[in-house]
Motif scaffolding. Structure first.
Motif, PDB file in Angstrom:
ATOM      1  N   LYS A  91       0.847  -1.191   0.000  1.00  0.00           N
ATOM      2  CA  LYS A  91       0.000   0.000   0.000  1.00  0.00           C
ATOM      3  C   LYS A  91       0.883   1.242   0.000  1.00  0.00           C
ATOM      4  CE  LYS A  91      -3.498   0.124   2.820  1.00  0.00           C
ATOM      5  NZ  LYS A  91      -4.295   0.022   4.070  1.00  0.00           N
ATOM      6  N   VAL A  92       0.357   2.332  -0.525  1.00  0.00           N
ATOM      7  CA  VAL A  92       1.134   3.568  -0.632  1.00  0.00           C
ATOM      8  C   VAL A  92       0.784   4.504   0.513  1.00  0.00           C
ATOM      9  CG1 VAL A  92       1.656   5.584  -2.053  1.00  0.00           C
ATOM     10  CG2 VAL A  92       1.283   3.367  -3.141  1.00  0.00           C
ATOM     11  N   ASN A  93       1.773   4.881   1.267  1.00  0.00           N
ATOM     12  CA  ASN A  93       1.613   5.903   2.293  1.00  0.00           C
ATOM     13  C   ASN A  93       1.168   7.198   1.601  1.00  0.00           C
ATOM     14  OD1 ASN A  93       2.207   8.091   4.096  1.00  0.00           O
ATOM     15  ND2 ASN A  93       3.643   6.794   5.196  1.00  0.00           N
ATOM     16  N   PRO A  94       0.050   7.816   2.020  1.00  0.00           N
ATOM     17  CA  PRO A  94      -0.460   8.988   1.296  1.00  0.00           C
ATOM     18  C   PRO A  94       0.489  10.188   1.304  1.00  0.00           C
ATOM     19  CG  PRO A  94      -1.619   8.694   3.383  1.00  0.00           C
ATOM     20  CD  PRO A  94      -0.807   7.457   3.171  1.00  0.00           C
ATOM     21  N   ILE A  95       1.437  10.225   2.228  1.00  0.00           N
ATOM     22  CA  ILE A  95       2.393  11.336   2.292  1.00  0.00           C
ATOM     23  C   ILE A  95       3.514  11.149   1.272  1.00  0.00           C
ATOM     24  CG2 ILE A  95       4.005  12.572   3.800  1.00  0.00           C
ATOM     25  CD1 ILE A  95       1.031  12.933   4.486  1.00  0.00           C
ATOM     26  N   TRP A  96       3.854   9.904   0.966  1.00  0.00           N
ATOM     27  CA  TRP A  96       5.013   9.628   0.137  1.00  0.00           C
ATOM     28  C   TRP A  96       4.924  10.216  -1.277  1.00  0.00           C
ATOM     29  CZ3 TRP A  96       9.795   9.356  -0.025  1.00  0.00           C
ATOM     30  CH2 TRP A  96      10.515   8.645  -0.978  1.00  0.00           C
ATOM     31  N   PRO A  97       3.818  10.064  -2.010  1.00  0.00           N
ATOM     32  CA  PRO A  97       3.763  10.671  -3.342  1.00  0.00           C
ATOM     33  C   PRO A  97       3.880  12.196  -3.311  1.00  0.00           C
ATOM     34  CG  PRO A  97       2.016   9.039  -3.070  1.00  0.00           C
ATOM     35  CD  PRO A  97       2.600   9.276  -1.713  1.00  0.00           C
ATOM     36  N   ILE A  98       3.335  12.818  -2.268  1.00  0.00           N
ATOM     37  CA  ILE A  98       3.437  14.280  -2.168  1.00  0.00           C
ATOM     38  C   ILE A  98       4.893  14.684  -2.017  1.00  0.00           C
ATOM     39  CG2 ILE A  98       2.758  16.328  -0.851  1.00  0.00           C
ATOM     40  CD1 ILE A  98       0.277  14.822   0.063  1.00  0.00           C
ATOM     41  N   VAL A  99       5.613  13.975  -1.158  1.00  0.00           N
ATOM     42  CA  VAL A  99       7.024  14.282  -0.911  1.00  0.00           C
ATOM     43  C   VAL A  99       7.885  13.978  -2.128  1.00  0.00           C
ATOM     44  CG1 VAL A  99       9.059  13.542   0.400  1.00  0.00           C
ATOM     45  CG2 VAL A  99       6.925  14.016   1.586  1.00  0.00           C
ATOM     46  N   ASN A 100       7.742  12.773  -2.661  1.00  0.00           N
ATOM     47  CA  ASN A 100       8.702  12.269  -3.641  1.00  0.00           C
ATOM     48  C   ASN A 100       8.381  12.640  -5.074  1.00  0.00           C
ATOM     49  OD1 ASN A 100      11.146  10.686  -3.861  1.00  0.00           O
ATOM     50  ND2 ASN A 100       9.925   9.146  -4.920  1.00  0.00           N
ATOM     51  N   SER A 101       7.091  12.758  -5.398  1.00  0.00           N
ATOM     52  CA  SER A 101       6.705  12.983  -6.791  1.00  0.00           C
ATOM     53  C   SER A 101       6.190  14.395  -7.041  1.00  0.00           C
ATOM     54  CB  SER A 101       5.638  11.965  -7.218  1.00  0.00           C
ATOM     55  OG  SER A 101       6.099  10.645  -7.031  1.00  0.00           O
ATOM     56  N   THR A 102       5.285  14.856  -6.173  1.00  0.00           N
ATOM     57  CA  THR A 102       4.657  16.160  -6.414  1.00  0.00           C
ATOM     58  C   THR A 102       5.587  17.314  -6.049  1.00  0.00           C
ATOM     59  OG1 THR A 102       2.494  15.178  -5.958  1.00  0.00           O
ATOM     60  CG2 THR A 102       2.650  17.581  -5.917  1.00  0.00           C
ATOM     61  N   LEU A 103       6.015  17.368  -4.801  1.00  0.00           N
ATOM     62  CA  LEU A 103       6.877  18.465  -4.354  1.00  0.00           C
ATOM     63  C   LEU A 103       8.348  18.189  -4.614  1.00  0.00           C
ATOM     64  CD1 LEU A 103       5.172  19.405  -0.962  1.00  0.00           C
ATOM     65  CD2 LEU A 103       4.907  20.503  -3.182  1.00  0.00           C
ATOM     66  N   LYS A 104       8.675  16.908  -4.778  1.00  0.00           N
ATOM     67  CA  LYS A 104      10.070  16.509  -4.997  1.00  0.00           C
ATOM     68  C   LYS A 104      11.000  17.067  -3.909  1.00  0.00           C
ATOM     69  CE  LYS A 104       9.895  15.789 -10.035  1.00  0.00           C
ATOM     70  NZ  LYS A 104       8.517  15.313  -9.988  1.00  0.00           N
ATOM     71  N   LEU A 105      10.604  16.849  -2.667  1.00  0.00           N
ATOM     72  CA  LEU A 105      11.450  17.257  -1.550  1.00  0.00           C
ATOM     73  C   LEU A 105      12.663  16.330  -1.470  1.00  0.00           C
ATOM     74  CD1 LEU A 105       8.783  17.890   1.266  1.00  0.00           C
ATOM     75  CD2 LEU A 105       9.781  19.553  -0.322  1.00  0.00           C
ATOM     76  N   ARG A 106      13.822  16.882  -1.196  1.00  0.00           N
ATOM     77  CA  ARG A 106      15.026  16.068  -1.032  1.00  0.00           C
ATOM     78  C   ARG A 106      14.806  15.097   0.112  1.00  0.00           C
ATOM     79  NH1 ARG A 106      19.211  18.337   0.976  1.00  0.00           N
ATOM     80  NH2 ARG A 106      20.882  17.195  -0.086  1.00  0.00           N
ATOM     81  N   ASN A 107      15.009  13.807  -0.156  1.00  0.00           N
ATOM     82  CA  ASN A 107      14.833  12.810   0.891  1.00  0.00           C
ATOM     83  C   ASN A 107      15.854  11.704   0.715  1.00  0.00           C
ATOM     84  OD1 ASN A 107      13.261  10.327  -0.491  1.00  0.00           O
ATOM     85  ND2 ASN A 107      12.480  12.253  -1.356  1.00  0.00           N
ATOM     86  N   PHE A 108      16.167  11.052   1.818  1.00  0.00           N
ATOM     87  CA  PHE A 108      17.249  10.083   1.839  1.00  0.00           C
ATOM     88  C   PHE A 108      16.811   8.841   2.607  1.00  0.00           C
ATOM     89  CE2 PHE A 108      18.901  14.317   1.485  1.00  0.00           C
ATOM     90  CZ  PHE A 108      19.947  14.233   0.568  1.00  0.00           C
ATOM     91  N   TYR A 109      17.158   7.684   2.058  1.00  0.00           N
ATOM     92  CA  TYR A 109      16.860   6.424   2.732  1.00  0.00           C
ATOM     93  C   TYR A 109      17.658   6.331   4.027  1.00  0.00           C
ATOM     94  CZ  TYR A 109      17.015   1.411   3.732  1.00  0.00           C
ATOM     95  OH  TYR A 109      16.955   0.194   4.350  1.00  0.00           O
ATOM     96  N   SER A 110      16.988   5.957   5.118  1.00  0.00           N
ATOM     97  CA  SER A 110      17.649   5.801   6.411  1.00  0.00           C
ATOM     98  C   SER A 110      18.044   4.339   6.601  1.00  0.00           C
ATOM     99  CB  SER A 110      16.718   6.246   7.544  1.00  0.00           C
ATOM    100  OG  SER A 110      16.544   7.648   7.519  1.00  0.00           O
ATOM    101  N   ASP A 111      19.345   4.109   6.625  1.00  0.00           N
ATOM    102  CA  ASP A 111      19.876   2.752   6.741  1.00  0.00           C
ATOM    103  C   ASP A 111      20.036   2.388   8.219  1.00  0.00           C
ATOM    104  OD1 ASP A 111      21.067   0.309   6.389  1.00  0.00           O
ATOM    105  OD2 ASP A 111      23.018   1.116   5.770  1.00  0.00           O
ATOM    106  N   PHE A 112      18.929   2.061   8.855  1.00  0.00           N
ATOM    107  CA  PHE A 112      18.973   1.744  10.280  1.00  0.00           C
ATOM    108  C   PHE A 112      19.666   0.406  10.558  1.00  0.00           C
ATOM    109  CE2 PHE A 112      15.145   4.612  10.317  1.00  0.00           C
ATOM    110  CZ  PHE A 112      15.733   5.612  11.085  1.00  0.00           C
ATOM    111  N   ASP A 113      19.734  -0.470   9.546  1.00  0.00           N
ATOM    112  CA  ASP A 113      20.396  -1.760   9.746  1.00  0.00           C
ATOM    113  C   ASP A 113      21.877  -1.588  10.064  1.00  0.00           C
ATOM    114  OD1 ASP A 113      18.047  -3.120   9.299  1.00  0.00           O
ATOM    115  OD2 ASP A 113      18.448  -3.496   7.175  1.00  0.00           O
ATOM    116  N   SER A 114      22.455  -0.463   9.637  1.00  0.00           N
ATOM    117  CA  SER A 114      23.889  -0.248   9.845  1.00  0.00           C
ATOM    118  C   SER A 114      24.238   0.091  11.284  1.00  0.00           C
ATOM    119  CB  SER A 114      24.383   0.873   8.925  1.00  0.00           C
ATOM    120  OG  SER A 114      23.781   2.121   9.294  1.00  0.00           O
TER     121      SER A 114
END
Length: 507
Positions: A91-114
């Motif tokens: 399922k798509v988080n409703p905030i994610w398309p706004i951030v990543n596609s519409t507004l194209k806010l700079r975002n970075f994957y958080s590698d918590f496994d490290s």
């Protein structure tokens, strides 16, 4: 009740009654208290349904609530919500398309496994990564056992236990985590997510975590100079005027309007603000934080019924504090797998979770350290120079062979002390189920409620705040257009439905 109070109440309710008499001709008027994500989302949904007479009263000088950028050392950093949590699932988080596609806010994957490769001893140097991984694997193994246990619990919540009780049950932490490593990893898994320790956090309602189960387990860190709050301005732009930069600048959004009293009867409501103004309407939607509802900032006249007050006080308002430190130069390791590092102190949560910004803000020489709960409250009450000295002392212990300079600047948000928030976000305590959640978001007469704390599945998250606004608006829309009253589900309705289903199958 004092005569003066009676007279004042009669006066404000008269205003409400006079306004309500015009409602049929002009449509209902709705006041929304708070211009954070839930408040703006509520307004959007109401507008789409045809409710056009809206007024938004915001206590602070800005739109955004707990999504708040702050200029620190020449950078706009997020002192509140920062991550889109729940990415990569079916399922798509409703905030994610706004951030990543519409507004194209700079975002970075958080590698918590490290994290397992970056756990520092209290007296300096790294713990062996294999050892830390073994302890982490065991912690997650027990966490999976907890998930299986919740599947067997009664949906009424009467079987609920704390996360710590579950750990004891599976002989993982019979007396709580004892070693610095176990304590640090336990803090990373639970406190860093819920802002409260496992001993007070509900197992049944956080394991499995609905956000991860529904939207995915990835998290994207937003680091954009426009600010994470630009999402709220985008959501509001569908029905509110904006300026050249896309920020809400509508005359129906009144800033610095501190609501102190909400008077209501079966004809309407009157909202009074600290500056002496009064605003009449047919309905009011209160989108303040749970912490504000638990304080005495807003007085309701008449007082809210006991069932409502009890529901408000049954939930926890947690404190999550992101402390920013700027240095004249970098002394910590950077590169792949070095985004997060942990200080394994014998004192739980003592400047434990660190984050480097070298990838997000190259050359900024800024570190973020996160504290929660009692440490947050303690730090809020001391001078920033003391906090800076404590944090730098921890770094010098972590990196004894490095020349760790004094920090040149520090910023400490004070969410708990701020009367307009009284905390960071809600946490689900032990023994509370959907029945209490229904009560928490249920209206009282013409007074409606919304906020991340009213989200049935995603409390504490930005997407929870957004969806709660939609849900609460729909409850009001049903009242306005269909004259449907909101029904609180019985505490054992789910259980009864399950029993009835089994009886039907047997026949």
């Amino acid at each position: 009740m004092k005569p003066s109070v009676v007279i004042a109440l009669a006066a404000v309710l008269l205003v409400a009654a006079q306004y309500a008499s015009l409602a049929d001709a002009y449509g209902p008027r709705v006041i929304i208290v708070g211009a954070g994500m839930s408040g703006i989302s509520t307004g959007k949904r109401l507008w789409e349904s045809g409710v056009r007479d809206l007024l938004i009263l915001e206590a602070t000088e800005r739109v955004g609530g707990r999504m708040h950028k702050h200029n620190f050392g020449g950078l706009n950093v997020e002192i509140g919500a920062n991550w889109v949590e729940g990415v990569g699932g079916d399922k798509v988080n409703p905030i994610w398309p706004i951030v990543n596609s519409t507004l194209k806010l700079r975002n970075f994957y958080s590698d918590f496994d490290s994290v397992v490769g970056n756990v520092y001893k209290e007296d300096g140097g790294l713990y062996d990564e294999d050892y830390v991984q073994q302890r982490m694997d065991r912690a997650y193994e027990v966490d999976d056992m907890g998930t299986n246990l919740t599947k067997m619990m009664d949906p009424s919540g009467r079987d609920d236990i704390s996360v710590l009780a579950m750990q004891r049950l599976f002989n993982h932490q019979p007396n709580g985590p004892a070693t610095p490593v176990d304590m640090a990893l336990d803090y990373f898994i639970y406190d860093y997510e819920f802002a409260e320790p496992p001993r007070v956090t509900s197992l049944q309602n956080t394991n499995p975590l609905p956000t991860d189960a529904d939207f995915g387990e990835d998290s994207q860190f937003v680091a954009d100079q426009r600010g994470f709050e630009s999402i709220i301005h985008y959501v509001g732009s569908s029905y509110l005027s904006t300026d050249a930069n896309g920020a809400i600048s509508d005359r129906r959004v009144l800033l610095n309007k501190v609501v102190r009293r909400i008077a209501y009867n079966n004809r309407g409501v009157v909202v009074k603000t600290e500056d002496g103004s009064a605003y009449g309407a047919d309905f009011v939607v209160v989108s303040t934080s749970l912490g504000v509802l638990q304080s005495d900032l807003i007085q309701f006249t008449p007082q809210l019924p006991f069932w409502k007050i009890a529901a408000i006080y049954r939930f926890d308002m947690a404190v999550y504090t992101k402390i920013f430190l700027k240095f004249p130069r970098r002394f910590w390791p950077v590169g792949e797998g070095k985004q997060f590092f942990v200080y394994a102190s014998r004192r739980r949560g003592y400047y434990g979770m660190w984050q480097s910004f070298e990838r997000e803000y190259p050359g900024a020489n800024v570190l973020l350290v996160t504290v929660t709960d009692d440490e947050s409250r303690r730090i809020e009450q001391q001078p920033d120079n003391v906090t800076k000295a404590e944090a730098v002392a921890v770094l010098r212990k972590m990196f004894p062979d490095a020349d760790v300079p004094d920090a040149t600047d520090i910023y400490v948000p004070r969410w708990w002390s701020n009367r307009f928030f009284k905390g960071s976000y809600s946490n689900w305590p032990i023994g509370v189920n959907r029945y209490e959640y229904d009560q928490l978001r249920a209206p009282v007469g013409r007074v409606y409620f919304t906020g991340e704390h009213t989200s049935e599945h995603y409390n504490g998250y930005v997407h929870g705040a957004y969806l709660a606004g939609v849900d609460s608006a729909n409850i009001l829309i049903n009242r306005i257009f269909r004259n449907e009253e909101y029904k609180v589900r019985g505490k054992y309705d789910n259980q009864a439905a399950e029993v009835n289903g089994k009886v039907a199958e047997a026949k």
